[in-house]
Every structure is written in structure tokens, then in C-alpha cells.
Design an enzyme around this catalytic site. Structure first.
Site, PDB file in Angstrom:
ATOM      1  N   ASP A   1    -149.886  -9.172 -36.488  1.00  0.00           N
ATOM      2  CA  ASP A   1    -148.767  -9.093 -37.437  1.00  0.00           C
ATOM      3  C   ASP A   1    -149.189  -9.183 -38.892  1.00  0.00           C
ATOM      4  O   ASP A   1    -148.431  -8.775 -39.768  1.00  0.00           O
ATOM      5  CB  ASP A   1    -147.764 -10.224 -37.133  1.00  0.00           C
ATOM      6  CG  ASP A   1    -147.058  -9.994 -35.814  1.00  0.00           C
ATOM      7  OD1 ASP A   1    -146.678  -8.839 -35.556  1.00  0.00           O
ATOM      8  OD2 ASP A   1    -146.914 -10.957 -35.037  1.00  0.00           O
TER       9      ASP A   1
ATOM     10  N   HIS B   1    -143.131 -15.308 -32.915  1.00  0.00           N
ATOM     11  CA  HIS B   1    -143.458 -14.099 -32.128  1.00  0.00           C
ATOM     12  C   HIS B   1    -143.386 -12.906 -33.083  1.00  0.00           C
ATOM     13  O   HIS B   1    -144.078 -12.873 -34.095  1.00  0.00           O
ATOM     14  CB  HIS B   1    -142.468 -14.032 -30.954  1.00  0.00           C
ATOM     15  CG  HIS B   1    -142.774 -13.057 -29.864  1.00  0.00           C
ATOM     16  ND1 HIS B   1    -143.924 -12.310 -29.784  1.00  0.00           N
ATOM     17  CD2 HIS B   1    -142.035 -12.685 -28.768  1.00  0.00           C
ATOM     18  CE1 HIS B   1    -143.900 -11.549 -28.708  1.00  0.00           C
ATOM     19  NE2 HIS B   1    -142.760 -11.744 -28.071  1.00  0.00           N
TER      20      HIS B   1
ATOM     21  N   HIS C   1    -153.193 -17.363 -32.314  1.00  0.00           N
ATOM     22  CA  HIS C   1    -152.669 -16.671 -31.129  1.00  0.00           C
ATOM     23  C   HIS C   1    -152.769 -17.566 -29.910  1.00  0.00           C
ATOM     24  O   HIS C   1    -153.711 -18.344 -29.790  1.00  0.00           O
ATOM     25  CB  HIS C   1    -153.450 -15.374 -30.874  1.00  0.00           C
ATOM     26  CG  HIS C   1    -152.693 -14.424 -30.009  1.00  0.00           C
ATOM     27  ND1 HIS C   1    -152.790 -14.445 -28.634  1.00  0.00           N
ATOM     28  CD2 HIS C   1    -151.820 -13.458 -30.327  1.00  0.00           C
ATOM     29  CE1 HIS C   1    -151.990 -13.517 -28.144  1.00  0.00           C
ATOM     30  NE2 HIS C   1    -151.386 -12.904 -29.138  1.00  0.00           N
TER      31      HIS C   1
HETATM   32  N1  COA Z   1    -151.229 -21.805 -39.381  1.00  0.00           N
HETATM   33  C1  COA Z   1    -151.691 -23.055 -39.446  1.00  0.00           C
HETATM   34  N2  COA Z   1    -152.110 -23.746 -38.391  1.00  0.00           N
HETATM   35  C2  COA Z   1    -152.066 -23.135 -37.205  1.00  0.00           C
HETATM   36  C3  COA Z   1    -151.593 -21.817 -37.056  1.00  0.00           C
HETATM   37  C4  COA Z   1    -151.175 -21.160 -38.204  1.00  0.00           C
HETATM   38  N3  COA Z   1    -150.717 -19.911 -38.140  1.00  0.00           N
HETATM   39  N4  COA Z   1    -151.664 -21.469 -35.766  1.00  0.00           N
HETATM   40  C5  COA Z   1    -152.145 -22.519 -35.102  1.00  0.00           C
HETATM   41  N5  COA Z   1    -152.387 -23.515 -35.979  1.00  0.00           N
HETATM   42  C6  COA Z   1    -152.911 -24.832 -35.647  1.00  0.00           C
HETATM   43  C7  COA Z   1    -151.813 -25.688 -35.063  1.00  0.00           C
HETATM   44  O1  COA Z   1    -151.099 -26.379 -36.066  1.00  0.00           O
HETATM   45  C8  COA Z   1    -152.575 -26.587 -34.153  1.00  0.00           C
HETATM   46  O2  COA Z   1    -153.193 -27.577 -34.953  1.00  0.00           O
HETATM   47  P1  COA Z   1    -153.341 -29.086 -34.391  1.00  0.00           P
HETATM   48  O3  COA Z   1    -154.214 -28.950 -33.159  1.00  0.00           O
HETATM   49  O4  COA Z   1    -153.964 -29.806 -35.512  1.00  0.00           O
HETATM   50  O5  COA Z   1    -151.956 -29.531 -34.059  1.00  0.00           O
HETATM   51  C9  COA Z   1    -153.689 -25.696 -33.617  1.00  0.00           C
HETATM   52  O6  COA Z   1    -153.857 -24.684 -34.605  1.00  0.00           O
HETATM   53  C10 COA Z   1    -153.336 -25.064 -32.270  1.00  0.00           C
HETATM   54  O7  COA Z   1    -152.105 -24.347 -32.430  1.00  0.00           O
HETATM   55  P2  COA Z   1    -150.903 -24.337 -31.402  1.00  0.00           P
HETATM   56  O8  COA Z   1    -149.621 -24.321 -32.157  1.00  0.00           O
HETATM   57  O9  COA Z   1    -151.081 -25.406 -30.361  1.00  0.00           O
HETATM   58  O10 COA Z   1    -151.138 -22.972 -30.704  1.00  0.00           O
HETATM   59  P3  COA Z   1    -150.078 -22.190 -29.818  1.00  0.00           P
HETATM   60  O11 COA Z   1    -150.858 -21.433 -28.821  1.00  0.00           O
HETATM   61  O12 COA Z   1    -148.999 -23.058 -29.333  1.00  0.00           O
HETATM   62  O13 COA Z   1    -149.394 -21.210 -30.886  1.00  0.00           O
HETATM   63  C11 COA Z   1    -148.909 -19.409 -32.233  1.00  0.00           C
HETATM   64  C12 COA Z   1    -149.738 -19.904 -31.060  1.00  0.00           C
HETATM   65  C13 COA Z   1    -149.094 -17.909 -32.343  1.00  0.00           C
HETATM   66  C14 COA Z   1    -147.427 -19.708 -31.978  1.00  0.00           C
HETATM   67  C15 COA Z   1    -149.385 -20.120 -33.507  1.00  0.00           C
HETATM   68  O14 COA Z   1    -150.721 -19.782 -33.775  1.00  0.00           O
HETATM   69  C16 COA Z   1    -148.501 -19.798 -34.688  1.00  0.00           C
HETATM   70  O15 COA Z   1    -147.452 -20.423 -34.884  1.00  0.00           O
HETATM   71  N6  COA Z   1    -148.894 -18.787 -35.535  1.00  0.00           N
HETATM   72  C17 COA Z   1    -148.069 -18.377 -36.622  1.00  0.00           C
HETATM   73  C18 COA Z   1    -146.981 -17.423 -36.152  1.00  0.00           C
HETATM   74  C19 COA Z   1    -147.513 -16.073 -35.773  1.00  0.00           C
HETATM   75  O16 COA Z   1    -148.318 -15.471 -36.488  1.00  0.00           O
HETATM   76  N7  COA Z   1    -147.032 -15.564 -34.637  1.00  0.00           N
HETATM   77  C20 COA Z   1    -147.402 -14.258 -34.139  1.00  0.00           C
HETATM   78  C21 COA Z   1    -148.267 -14.390 -32.934  1.00  0.00           C
HETATM   79  S1  COA Z   1    -148.934 -12.812 -32.448  1.00  0.00           S
END
Ligand code: COA
Length: 373
Positions: free
Chosen positions: A310, A220, A259
């Protein structure tokens, strides 16, 4: 994949109603109380946005002047809170400092009944920078700062407390804009945590403490600090390109990308990127901004993942001379407006938030006496 699996992490689940914000809604995008985020970022001050979120309408000139004067008058800290901040160890993460600071403020200025909830929100908005920077300057510079300044804006006040002098206008305006962009985002994890706590009819300080705890994590708000650490690992755009490829092969998460709600872009990113470029040029940077762009390109080319709010916020703050560990606390100084508005909205039509769980444990079994196990 079953419907239940698809809803992992409550993705796509409508968990309540709000009149505060739309996120990625077709034909609307990101709006606060019906106003487009681009209009607000280009035309409003953060204080106008705070007023909009907390009071439901844009302020008139007189209302805004009165609001700013009130916020300015609420910036000083009680001596007991200063003592607590001096006792919180220097190595503590500032998000934990804010959590403790808000919790302690709730001890010495308890909310009581909810008749002054807007006043509690204003007090928190006004004194979060004071709590953070009193602690920071005490431990980093060995000084006990005065936490009131003449700066009208929270952005100017924040940078003044941090650097000991009023900031240049480009820098102040950039911080002000990031505060607008971070102010509100519907049912994100920290806001939802705050609403869950509020739903039990608990006090505003408790809800904000819980929200700070949720925001702290790298999935987050903590992502802006993690993004900065990532960007600083590389000494050229080529090294960044190779490094990110290697990280993706290892299936590492790249912080500042992706996201839960947005699928093709985060509307806040274009504004953050523009500010990052302007501040990079001002600072004579020839490394961090190009490295950031190289990371962004690999993420899009390889994964169709876009920079979220971010990613470029990290270099925006870095080029302002803000230490990395204060990035997520800046998010708190902004999001307190959205949190408080949600707390008040939840109270206005409260229902305890208590969902159900799908049970996946063993079926009913017989008790086994301890000597027979
Ligand atoms: N880097 C690498 N891979 C990523 C990624 C990232 N930042 N964000 C998503 N993915 C990949 C996941 O590994 C997943 O791959 P898979 O289908 O092969 O398993 C796919 O994209 C879908 O991601 P998922 O984790 O299911 O999405 P989510 O909706 O649960 O998560 C976040 C959303 C924001 C938590 C996620 O994108 C993330 O962890 N981002 C990095 C942290 C971040 O920047 N947070 C601030 C958010 S505003």
C-alpha cells in the site's frame, strides 16, 4: 507467551485450504495459481490474471478476447442503481458507496441458486468501476456519465471514466499492474470475511459486501489512503525523517508498513516503487517520491519494518491524478477477482466456518434478583 497468545488475531493459524495463492511461502513467494507475481506483472494483463483466478488456467488468445468482450458488455448500470448512487450523499466515503452499490445490485440482480456464480463474478468485475465513478462524477462534477467505454482494459476504462478521456499508455499500464498486484492474497482479512459469509451458503453479493467492509479499515486496504495522507504531511525529506522519528517515539502506527505474513519485505513493493518513480519523473515530482524514500529509510533503520504493497501504491495513484479517497476502492476493483475465486472455492467444498473461543469470563455464578443487586 502461551501458544494461544501467539495465535492472537489467528496469526499463523492454518484456517483452511486454497489452490489460489501462496503468500511468502519459502521457495515460492507470492504466486497466483502457481504463477509468480513478477511473471504475471511483467507479462500478463489484469484481465488475463482475472481469468486465471476465476477459471483456473491462463486463457488462450481466443478465450481472452471473448472474456474481454464479455466484461465490456457488462459495464452499464441499471437506472435504479444510478438513482440510488445519486441519492448517496456527496460526503460518503467511496468504500461505503461500493458497499451500498454491490448490496443494491444484489437486490435487483439477485444471485438465486449458484448456477451462474462465474457470471455474477464477471458482472461485479465489470461494473464496480461504473458504480464508483458514476457516483464520483455525479457528485464531484455534476454530470451523469455513460458508464460504457471502448477501452478493452479495466484500467483504461477506469481512468477514462474518471478523467473523461482515454489515459496515456504509461499511466494505463501502471494502473493495470497495480490491479494485478492487488488481485489476490490468500486468507487476508477481507477474503476470509468473504469466505466466512460464503460458508453459511449465503449469496455472492453478501460475501462481497462483507469483504468490502473488512477491506475498508486502515489496517487492511485503507492503508493506501492513510499512507498518502502521511506522505503529504511533509514538505521535505528531512522533515519526513524527523517527523517519522517523532511518530515512532510516540508509538504511532506508520501506515503502509509491516505485514502479518511477510517478515523482511513485501514482494509487491519493489514493483510499486518502480512505478511510483516512473510516474514521479513523468509528473516532474521532486517532493513526494523523495519524502516516501525518506520514510521508508527511517522505518527500516529504526524498526526493520518494510513498505508493504500500500505504501508506494499511494503515490502511484496520486501521480495518475486519482483523488486519495478513491485509492481503496481501486483495491476493490481488483480484489473482486480474488474474493470471487475464493467464494467459488469455498462453495466447491463447503463447510460452515465456526471456530471456538477460549472463555475468559466469570465462572458459573448464582442469579441475583433485581432488587438484591
Ligand atoms: N508502524 C509502527 N509499528 C509497527 C507497524 C507500523 N506500521 N507495524 C507493526 N509495528 C510494530 C507493532 O507496534 C508491534 O510492536 P511491539 O512488538 O513493540 O508491540 C510489532 O511491530 C509487531 O506488530 P503487530 O501489530 O503485532 O503485527 P500484526 O501482524 O498484528 O499487524 C499490520 C500487521 C499490517 C496490521 C501492522 O503491521 C500494521 O498495522 N501496519 C500498518 C497498517 C498497514 O499498512 N496495513 C496494510 C497491510 S498490507
Amino acid at each position: 507467551m502461551t501458544e494461544k497468545k501467539k495465535a492472537g488475531g489467528l496469526a499463523g493459524v492454518v484456517a483452511g485450504q486454497t489452490a489460489l495463492c501462496t503468500v511468502g511461502k519459502e521457495g515460492a513467494g507470492l504466486t497466483y495459481r502457481g504463477y509468480d507475481i513478477y511473471d504475471l506483472a511483467d507479462n500478463a494483463s489484469f484481465e488475463e490474471v482475472a481469468y486465471l483466478l476465476l477459471h483456473g488456467k491462463l486463457p488462450s488468445r481466443a478465450e481472452l478476447d471473448g472474456y474481454i468482450a464479455n466484461i465490456k458488455s457488462l459495464r452499464s448500470l441499471p437506472d435504479a442503481l444510478k438513482t440510488v448512487l445519486e441519492m448517496v450523499p456527496a460526503g460518503t466515503h467511496p468504500m461505503d458507496v461500493l458497499r451500498t452499490g454491490v448490496s443494491f445490485l444484489g437486490n435487483i440482480e439477485p444471485e438465486g441458486d449458484f448456477s451462474n456464480q462465474a457470471g455474477v463474478a464477471d458482472r461485479l468485475l465489470a461494473c464496480l468501476p461504473s458504480i464508483l465513478l458514476y457516483w464520483h462524477r455525479f457528485h464531484a462534477d455534476g454530470v451523469r456519465i455513460e458508464t460504457t467505454t471502448d477501452d478493452d482494459s479495466i484500467a483504461g476504462h477506469f481512468l477514462h471514466l474518471l478523467h473523461g478521456e482515454a489515459p496515456p499508455e504509461l499511466v494505463r499500464k501502471s494502473l493495470d499492474t497495480t490491479l494485478i498486484l492487488y488481485a489476490e492474497h490468500e486468507f487476508n482479512a477481507s477474503t476470509f470475511a468473504g469466505r466466512v459469509i460464503t460458508g453459511t451458503l449465503s449469496d455472492m453479493h453478501s460475501a462481497v459486501v462483507g469483504a468490502i467492509g473488512a477491506l475498508r479499515g486502515p489496517l487492511h486496504g485503507g492503508a493506501n489512503e492513510a499512507a498518502m495522507e502521511l506522505i503529504q504531511k511533509f514538505d521535505s525529506p528531512d522533515a519526513a525523517t524527523a517527523g517519522i522519528h517523532a511518530m515512532l517515539e510516540r508509538k504511532d502506527l506508520i501506515m503502509g508498513f509491516g505485514h502479518r505474513v511477510y517478515t523482511t519485505s513485501d514482494p509487491r513493493n519493489a514493483l510499486n516503487k518502480r512505478m511510483s518513480k516512473a510516474l514521479a519523473d513523468r509528473a516532474g515530482d521532486t517532493l513526494l517520491f523523495p519524502v516516501s524514500e525518506a520514510i521508508e529509510k527511517v522505518m527500516w533503520d529504526e524498526k526493520r519494518l518494510f513498505a508493504n504493497a500500500d505504501f508506494y501504491a499511494a503515490t502511484v495513484y496520486h501521480f495518475m491524478g486519482v483523488p486519495t479517497y478513491l485509492f481503496t476502492p481501486i483495491f476493490v476493483c481488483s480484489r473482486i477477482t480474488g474474493w470471487a475465486a475464493h467464494i467459488m472455492e469455498q462453495r466447491a467444498d463447503n463447510k460452515l466456518i465456526r471456530p471456538a473461543a477460549e472463555y475468559i469470563g466469570p465462572s458459573l455464578r448464582e442469579w441475583v434478583a433485581i432488587d438484591d443487586r
